[in-house]
Design a protein around this motif. Structure first.
Motif, PDB file in Angstrom:
ATOM      1  N   GLU A  71       0.823  -1.213   0.000  1.00 52.06           N
ATOM      2  CA  GLU A  71       0.000   0.000   0.000  1.00 52.06           C
ATOM      3  C   GLU A  71       0.856   1.261   0.000  1.00 52.06           C
ATOM      4  OE1 GLU A  71      -3.443   1.866   2.846  1.00 52.06           O
ATOM      5  OE2 GLU A  71      -3.355  -0.318   2.644  1.00 52.06           O
ATOM      6  N   CYS A  72       2.019   1.184   0.653  1.00 54.29           N
ATOM      7  CA  CYS A  72       2.874   2.374   0.779  1.00 54.29           C
ATOM      8  C   CYS A  72       4.341   1.944   0.911  1.00 54.29           C
ATOM      9  CB  CYS A  72       2.441   3.207   1.988  1.00 54.29           C
ATOM     10  SG  CYS A  72       3.413   4.725   2.204  1.00 54.29           S
ATOM     11  N   PRO A  73       5.075   1.876  -0.198  1.00 49.75           N
ATOM     12  CA  PRO A  73       6.482   1.465  -0.136  1.00 49.75           C
ATOM     13  C   PRO A  73       7.346   2.340   0.768  1.00 49.75           C
ATOM     14  CG  PRO A  73       5.684   1.413  -2.398  1.00 49.75           C
ATOM     15  CD  PRO A  73       4.614   2.064  -1.581  1.00 49.75           C
ATOM     16  N   GLU A  74       6.848   3.527   1.090  1.00 47.07           N
ATOM     17  CA  GLU A  74       7.602   4.435   1.967  1.00 47.07           C
ATOM     18  C   GLU A  74       7.860   3.814   3.341  1.00 47.07           C
ATOM     19  OE1 GLU A  74       7.090   8.904   3.882  1.00 47.07           O
ATOM     20  OE2 GLU A  74       5.876   8.343   2.136  1.00 47.07           O
ATOM     21  N   ILE A  75       7.102   2.769   3.699  1.00 48.82           N
ATOM     22  CA  ILE A  75       7.271   2.110   4.983  1.00 48.82           C
ATOM     23  C   ILE A  75       8.706   1.622   5.177  1.00 48.82           C
ATOM     24  CG2 ILE A  75       6.571  -0.181   4.127  1.00 48.82           C
ATOM     25  CD1 ILE A  75       5.560   1.143   7.556  1.00 48.82           C
ATOM     26  N   GLY A  76       9.383   1.308   4.077  1.00 53.18           N
ATOM     27  CA  GLY A  76      10.736   0.764   4.176  1.00 53.18           C
ATOM     28  C   GLY A  76      11.842   1.784   4.001  1.00 53.18           C
ATOM     29  N   LYS A  77      11.507   3.049   3.861  1.00 55.57           N
ATOM     30  CA  LYS A  77      12.526   4.066   3.596  1.00 55.57           C
ATOM     31  C   LYS A  77      13.521   4.144   4.755  1.00 55.57           C
ATOM     32  CE  LYS A  77      13.098   8.919   2.275  1.00 55.57           C
ATOM     33  NZ  LYS A  77      12.395  10.207   2.006  1.00 55.57           N
ATOM     34  N   GLY A  78      14.790   3.883   4.448  1.00 54.99           N
ATOM     35  CA  GLY A  78      15.837   3.986   5.455  1.00 54.99           C
ATOM     36  C   GLY A  78      15.805   2.916   6.526  1.00 54.99           C
ATOM     37  N   LEU A  79      15.027   1.870   6.342  1.00 55.25           N
ATOM     38  CA  LEU A  79      14.933   0.831   7.365  1.00 55.25           C
ATOM     39  C   LEU A  79      16.248   0.054   7.447  1.00 55.25           C
ATOM     40  CD1 LEU A  79      13.270  -0.831   9.393  1.00 55.25           C
ATOM     41  CD2 LEU A  79      12.525  -2.265   7.474  1.00 55.25           C
ATOM     42  N   ASP A  80      16.923   0.151   8.562  1.00 60.80           N
ATOM     43  CA  ASP A  80      18.178  -0.559   8.760  1.00 60.80           C
ATOM     44  C   ASP A  80      18.542  -0.507  10.240  1.00 60.80           C
ATOM     45  OD1 ASP A  80      20.410  -2.057   8.119  1.00 60.80           O
ATOM     46  OD2 ASP A  80      21.124  -0.717   6.568  1.00 60.80           O
ATOM     47  N   ILE A  81      19.541  -1.267  10.630  1.00 60.28           N
ATOM     48  CA  ILE A  81      19.955  -1.301  12.028  1.00 60.28           C
ATOM     49  C   ILE A  81      20.310   0.096  12.518  1.00 60.28           C
ATOM     50  CG2 ILE A  81      21.756  -2.115  13.610  1.00 60.28           C
ATOM     51  CD1 ILE A  81      21.812  -4.725  12.008  1.00 60.28           C
ATOM     52  N   ARG A  82      21.038   0.824  11.709  1.00 63.37           N
ATOM     53  CA  ARG A  82      21.506   2.153  12.104  1.00 63.37           C
ATOM     54  C   ARG A  82      20.355   3.146  12.265  1.00 63.37           C
ATOM     55  NH1 ARG A  82      26.034   5.779   8.833  1.00 63.37           N
ATOM     56  NH2 ARG A  82      25.882   7.619  10.147  1.00 63.37           N
ATOM     57  N   SER A  83      19.227   2.881  11.625  1.00 64.40           N
ATOM     58  CA  SER A  83      18.131   3.854  11.663  1.00 64.40           C
ATOM     59  C   SER A  83      17.366   3.823  12.979  1.00 64.40           C
ATOM     60  CB  SER A  83      17.167   3.608  10.491  1.00 64.40           C
ATOM     61  OG  SER A  83      16.457   2.388  10.665  1.00 64.40           O
ATOM     62  N   TYR A  84      17.440   2.688  13.705  1.00 64.13           N
ATOM     63  CA  TYR A  84      16.678   2.647  14.964  1.00 64.13           C
ATOM     64  C   TYR A  84      17.510   2.177  16.158  1.00 64.13           C
ATOM     65  CZ  TYR A  84      16.149  -2.435  14.594  1.00 64.13           C
ATOM     66  OH  TYR A  84      16.394  -3.781  14.521  1.00 64.13           O
ATOM     67  N   LEU A  85      18.643   1.513  15.932  1.00 61.81           N
ATOM     68  CA  LEU A  85      19.619   1.205  16.978  1.00 61.81           C
ATOM     69  C   LEU A  85      18.959   0.586  18.217  1.00 61.81           C
ATOM     70  CD1 LEU A  85      21.850   4.419  16.698  1.00 61.81           C
ATOM     71  CD2 LEU A  85      22.363   2.135  15.808  1.00 61.81           C
ATOM     72  N   GLY A  86      18.276  -0.514  17.988  1.00 64.42           N
ATOM     73  CA  GLY A  86      17.517  -1.142  19.072  1.00 64.42           C
ATOM     74  C   GLY A  86      18.372  -1.960  20.022  1.00 64.42           C
ATOM     75  N   GLU A  87      17.934  -2.013  21.261  1.00 61.78           N
ATOM     76  CA  GLU A  87      18.641  -2.766  22.305  1.00 61.78           C
ATOM     77  C   GLU A  87      18.735  -4.245  21.968  1.00 61.78           C
ATOM     78  OE1 GLU A  87      19.874  -3.426  26.605  1.00 61.78           O
ATOM     79  OE2 GLU A  87      19.127  -1.510  25.898  1.00 61.78           O
ATOM     80  N   ALA A  88      17.624  -4.847  21.515  1.00 62.79           N
ATOM     81  CA  ALA A  88      17.645  -6.273  21.204  1.00 62.79           C
ATOM     82  C   ALA A  88      18.612  -6.573  20.064  1.00 62.79           C
ATOM     83  CB  ALA A  88      16.237  -6.756  20.847  1.00 62.79           C
TER      84      ALA A  88
END
Length: 292
Positions: A71-88
């Protein structure tokens, strides 16, 4: 887990090794839950902006991102480890089960390399507008995105699927034994790819790998990704490790120790410090990270 002598010899001979059942559901679920929260947050922002008509909250992890992307390919824009730096995700990078395997190949002074990615390969039928190399990743060597000063560094790739990676869901193909030829010239057009005129002549091997397993590769092993013909998202985590003190191939980005027999206190255990290291890195999106 520890690698057997036969597995180590196979890796050293073939330039790759598939190791099933390294991590179990208990190990992976925190990462999957964290990614699900990241996707949910992105979806809610896009929904609030009127770019999504539904949130698809009842869809499972393996399907939800595909529904949102359709529905919206923008959902994946910049999606990567560095973009959210999660604890898990940070805990996964230095997970004892992974580091045990690395230690069998590199010894006991180990660092996590800054080349680290999470990838969501949607079903190919939803990716008609993407460049072809998003689905059919061209033949390349992982050393092609490292700086020449790391030529002597032994940098090992750990590729880990979060769902079963099969011929249908879009696993990798590898060229066995070709790593002995060293670096082959690459081009940066259409994705990092080996110069077609230099492509080695070798029969590819399908590198299918179950969830929780690893595909381990020498940095000179040519490999490519094939399209996802399934109805689910092929999620995977792509990591590198090298000997502490050796050039990482990305000197402007943070490596960090994950095991040290000589200085155990040097091992980074604070996710907040890991975030600070990345946040201190200047934006290098426009910098050339491809060798030719």
């Amino acid at each position: 887990m520890r690698l057997s002598l036969e597995q180590i010899i196979s890796y050293q001979t073939e330039g790759y090794l598939i190791v099933p059942d390294v991590l179990d559901g208990h190990d992976l679920q925190p990462v999957i839950d964290e990614l699900a929260r990241e996707i949910d947050g992105r979806a809610r922002r896009l929904f609030a902006e009127g770019k999504l008509k539904a949130l698809y909250e009842k869809e499972p992890f393996e399907r939800r991102y595909a529904c949102l992307y359709a529905e919206c390919p923008e959902i994946g824009k910049g999606l990567d480890i560095r973009s959210y730096l999660g604890e898990a995700m940070f805990r996964l990078l230095g997970h004892g089960k992974l580091v045990d395997v690395v230690e069998c190949l590199l010894g006991s002074e180990l660092s996590c390399n800054p080349i680290q990615h999470v990838r969501a390969k949607v079903p190919s039928k939803l990716a008609a507008d993407e460049p072809d190399y998003f689905q059919n990743v061209p033949w390349h060597q992982d050393c092609a995105v490292t700086s020449p000063d790391s030529e002597a560094s032994e940098i090992i790739t750990f590729w880990m699927p979060l769902v079963d990676a099969t011929a249908e869901t879009g696993c990798m193909e590898v060229m066995p034994r070709v790593f002995k030829q060293g670096y082959v010239n690459h081009r940066a057009e259409g994705g990092t790819t080996i110069d077609p005129d230099k492509l080695p002549e070798a029969k590819p091997v399908l590198a299918e790998c179950p969830k929780g397993g690893l595909v381990i590769m020498n940095k000179y092993t040519p490999h490519r990704g094939i399209g996802n013909r399934s109805d689910i998202v092929r999620w995977s985590v792509d990591l590198r490790y090298h000997k502490t003190g050796a050039p990482s191939g990305r000197s402007s980005q943070p490596s960090f120790p994950v095991r040290s027999a000589s200085e155990p206190e040097s091992v980074l255990r604070d996710a907040g410090e890991w975030r600070r290291l990345w946040q201190a890195v200047k934006d290098d999106q426009g910098r050339q990270l491809h060798r030719v």
